[in-house]
Write an enzyme that holds these catalytic residues in place. Sequence first.
Site, PDB file in Angstrom:
ATOM      1  N   GLU A  96       0.789  -1.223   0.000  1.00  0.00           N
ATOM      2  CA  GLU A  96       0.000   0.000   0.000  1.00  0.00           C
ATOM      3  C   GLU A  96       0.819   1.269   0.000  1.00  0.00           C
ATOM      4  O   GLU A  96       2.008   1.290   0.337  1.00  0.00           O
ATOM      5  CB  GLU A  96      -1.011   0.000   1.126  1.00  0.00           C
ATOM      6  CG  GLU A  96      -0.476  -0.150   2.502  1.00  0.00           C
ATOM      7  CD  GLU A  96      -1.648  -0.223   3.480  1.00  0.00           C
ATOM      8  OE1 GLU A  96      -2.413  -1.198   3.418  1.00  0.00           O
ATOM      9  OE2 GLU A  96      -1.797   0.694   4.273  1.00  0.00           O
ATOM     10  N   CYS A 109       3.614   8.112   1.176  1.00  0.00           N
ATOM     11  CA  CYS A 109       4.392   7.052   1.816  1.00  0.00           C
ATOM     12  C   CYS A 109       4.242   5.797   0.963  1.00  0.00           C
ATOM     13  O   CYS A 109       3.120   5.341   0.731  1.00  0.00           O
ATOM     14  CB  CYS A 109       3.817   6.850   3.225  1.00  0.00           C
ATOM     15  SG  CYS A 109       4.505   5.447   4.092  1.00  0.00           S
ATOM     16  N   CYS A 116       8.660  -8.236   4.410  1.00  0.00           N
ATOM     17  CA  CYS A 116      10.015  -7.782   4.748  1.00  0.00           C
ATOM     18  C   CYS A 116      10.734  -8.894   5.501  1.00  0.00           C
ATOM     19  O   CYS A 116      10.134  -9.596   6.306  1.00  0.00           O
ATOM     20  CB  CYS A 116       9.948  -6.529   5.620  1.00  0.00           C
ATOM     21  SG  CYS A 116      11.575  -5.849   6.017  1.00  0.00           S
ATOM     22  N   CYS A 120      11.783  -7.210  12.353  1.00  0.00           N
ATOM     23  CA  CYS A 120      11.731  -6.356  13.555  1.00  0.00           C
ATOM     24  C   CYS A 120      10.526  -6.807  14.396  1.00  0.00           C
ATOM     25  O   CYS A 120       9.440  -7.047  13.857  1.00  0.00           O
ATOM     26  CB  CYS A 120      11.611  -4.889  13.156  1.00  0.00           C
ATOM     27  SG  CYS A 120      13.000  -4.353  12.128  1.00  0.00           S
ATOM     28  N   CYS A 123       6.904  -4.983  14.318  1.00  0.00           N
ATOM     29  CA  CYS A 123       6.415  -4.516  13.011  1.00  0.00           C
ATOM     30  C   CYS A 123       5.499  -5.552  12.354  1.00  0.00           C
ATOM     31  O   CYS A 123       5.872  -6.721  12.225  1.00  0.00           O
ATOM     32  CB  CYS A 123       7.606  -4.206  12.106  1.00  0.00           C
ATOM     33  SG  CYS A 123       7.121  -3.789  10.412  1.00  0.00           S
ATOM     34  N   CYS A 343       1.691   5.118   8.852  1.00  0.00           N
ATOM     35  CA  CYS A 343       2.920   4.702   8.194  1.00  0.00           C
ATOM     36  C   CYS A 343       3.642   3.662   9.038  1.00  0.00           C
ATOM     37  O   CYS A 343       3.701   3.784  10.239  1.00  0.00           O
ATOM     38  CB  CYS A 343       3.844   5.907   8.065  1.00  0.00           C
ATOM     39  SG  CYS A 343       4.077   6.445   6.414  1.00  0.00           S
TER      40      CYS A 343
HETATM   41  N1  SAH Z   1      11.841  -0.849   6.570  1.00  0.00           N
HETATM   42  C1  SAH Z   1      12.079   0.523   6.727  1.00  0.00           C
HETATM   43  C2  SAH Z   1      10.938   1.404   6.264  1.00  0.00           C
HETATM   44  C3  SAH Z   1       9.532   0.938   6.514  1.00  0.00           C
HETATM   45  S1  SAH Z   1       8.954   0.991   8.141  1.00  0.00           S
HETATM   46  C4  SAH Z   1      12.430   0.836   8.178  1.00  0.00           C
HETATM   47  O1  SAH Z   1      12.293  -0.041   9.011  1.00  0.00           O
HETATM   48  O2  SAH Z   1      12.891   1.937   8.424  1.00  0.00           O
HETATM   49  C5  SAH Z   1       8.726   2.744   8.486  1.00  0.00           C
HETATM   50  C6  SAH Z   1       8.828   3.077   9.971  1.00  0.00           C
HETATM   51  O3  SAH Z   1       7.717   2.541  10.733  1.00  0.00           O
HETATM   52  C7  SAH Z   1      10.075   2.491  10.610  1.00  0.00           C
HETATM   53  O4  SAH Z   1      10.691   3.416  11.461  1.00  0.00           O
HETATM   54  C8  SAH Z   1       9.505   1.341  11.399  1.00  0.00           C
HETATM   55  O5  SAH Z   1      10.381   0.937  12.406  1.00  0.00           O
HETATM   56  C9  SAH Z   1       8.205   1.902  11.892  1.00  0.00           C
HETATM   57  N2  SAH Z   1       7.270   0.895  12.383  1.00  0.00           N
HETATM   58  C10 SAH Z   1       7.194  -0.401  12.043  1.00  0.00           C
HETATM   59  N3  SAH Z   1       6.219  -1.020  12.724  1.00  0.00           N
HETATM   60  C11 SAH Z   1       5.634  -0.084  13.504  1.00  0.00           C
HETATM   61  C12 SAH Z   1       4.550  -0.098  14.415  1.00  0.00           C
HETATM   62  N4  SAH Z   1       3.855  -1.197  14.644  1.00  0.00           N
HETATM   63  N5  SAH Z   1       4.232   1.047  15.045  1.00  0.00           N
HETATM   64  C13 SAH Z   1       4.911   2.183  14.777  1.00  0.00           C
HETATM   65  N6  SAH Z   1       5.941   2.268  13.910  1.00  0.00           N
HETATM   66  C14 SAH Z   1       6.307   1.140  13.291  1.00  0.00           C
HETATM   67 FE1  SF4 Z   2      11.058  -4.428   7.766  1.00  0.00          FE
HETATM   68 FE2  SF4 Z   2       9.240  -3.567   9.477  1.00  0.00          FE
HETATM   69 FE3  SF4 Z   2      11.775  -3.794  10.241  1.00  0.00          FE
HETATM   70 FE4  SF4 Z   2      11.078  -1.862   8.503  1.00  0.00          FE
HETATM   71  S1  SF4 Z   2      10.400  -2.048  10.645  1.00  0.00           S
HETATM   72  S2  SF4 Z   2      12.845  -3.261   8.370  1.00  0.00           S
HETATM   73  S3  SF4 Z   2       9.451  -2.924   7.356  1.00  0.00           S
HETATM   74  S4  SF4 Z   2      10.430  -5.496   9.629  1.00  0.00           S
END
Ligand code: SAH
Ligand code: SF4
Length: 368
Positions: A96, A109, A116, A120, A123, A343
Amino acid sequence: MDAKVDKLNLVGLPERGLAEFFARLGEKPFRARQVLQWIHQRGAVDFSSMTDLSKGLRERLDELVEIRLPEVLSEHRSEDGTVKWLFASGSGQAVEAVFIPEPDRGTLCISSQVGCAMDCSFCATGAQGFNRNLTADEIVGQVCHASRMLPRRANELSAVTNVVFMGMGEPLANYRNLLPALDLLISDFAYGLSRRRITVSTSGIVPQIERLGDDCNVSLAVSLHAANDELRNELVPINRIHPIEELLEACWRYASKRANRFITFEYVMLKDVNDGPADAGQLVRLLANRPAKVNLIPFNPFPGTRYERSSPEAVFAFQERLRARGLVATTRKTRGDDISAACGQLAGKVSDRIRVRLSEKNRRVAAS
Ligand code: SAH
Ligand code: SF4
C-alpha cells in the site's frame, strides 16, 4: 502487478534506459524526455495520445512496450484527507501507499517490498515475512497512480511534494530497484522532486547506506528504536550484524556528504521497553552534537503483538528530556486512523481484509 507479461513496462525506466531503448530503435535520445513527460507529468495511459511523436513511432511503441500501472484493489479516503491505496502484488498479496496532506506539503508514503525479511519484533510487515522485491515500475507506479488521482494544485506538477519510503519493506534490501525509482522521482522530466523531499527509511543496512550516500544522497531516516545494542538486537535484529556504533558512523559519513544534512532517527515508543528516562539519556549520549533529529513514533499495535503503546504522557516526557539536552525531537502525529493508514504498520489488518476481498473475488470468478 501480474508477473505474466512480456512487454517492457516503461513506467519504471529512467531517462538513460529509455534513451538507450530509443537508440536501439534508431530514434533520437530526446524522445526519452518526451515520453517521460507524457507518462509521469501528463498522465498518458497509452502511446496514441503522444501527439509529438510520429504516427509510425507511436505504433511501434504500442507493439513493443507498454505503460502499465499497478492494479489498484481499493482506495480509502479518510476524513482528515489522508488517502490509502492498496495495490495487488500477486499471489493474493497487496502493498500500500498512503497520501498525507498537510497545509504546506503532500507526503506520499510508499512500499518497496511485499513483506520484509528484517523481522523487527514490533512490526506488522516483519511479522508477515518476506515475499518479494517490488520492481522499479511497481515502486514508481505508486507515485504515478497517486499523482493522477490527486487534485492538482496551482503551479505544481501534482499534489505529491514529498515521497517517503516508509510503507512496507526495507528499501535498502531492494537497492537494484530503488535506484531507478529514485532517479525518476528526481528527474525534471518525471516528478522533479529535490533530494531533500525524498526520504529513504532503513532499519540500518550499513553497506547500502554507504552506497546510497554516493549514488543518490536523498534524505535518510534510520529506524533506531533503541539506544543500546542489547535492546536493539531484540527489536531490530539487523543490529546483530551492524551494531549501533557502526550504524551511526555510517550515518555521520552520509550526512557529511552534503551540507546542512540531518539524519532523522525514528524511535517507536514501546511501553516499559524503550520509553524510560534512562533510555532517553542513552539516546542523548549517542546523538548529541551530531546532525541528528529524532522522530518519536507512537507504537501502532496489531493482532498478536506483545508490545503496547507508551502513554501520551510518557511520550511527551521522553521528548522533553531529549529537547532539554539540545536534541531536535518531534512526535509523529497519527493520521488517517479511520482508514488504518499509519505509516510503518500497514500490513497486518490490511492484508487480512485483502485476503477476504480476494477470496470473495475468487469465489465470484469461480462461480461465473
Ligand atoms: N523498513 C524501513 C521502512 C519501513 S517501516 C524501516 O524499518 O525503516 C517505516 C517506519 O515505521 C520504521 O521506522 C519502522 O520501524 C516503523 N514501524 C514499524 N512497525 C511499527 C509499528 N507497529 N508502530 C509504529 N511504527 C512502526
Ligand atoms: Fe522491515 Fe518492518 Fe523492520 Fe522496517 S520495521 S525493516 S518494514 S520489519
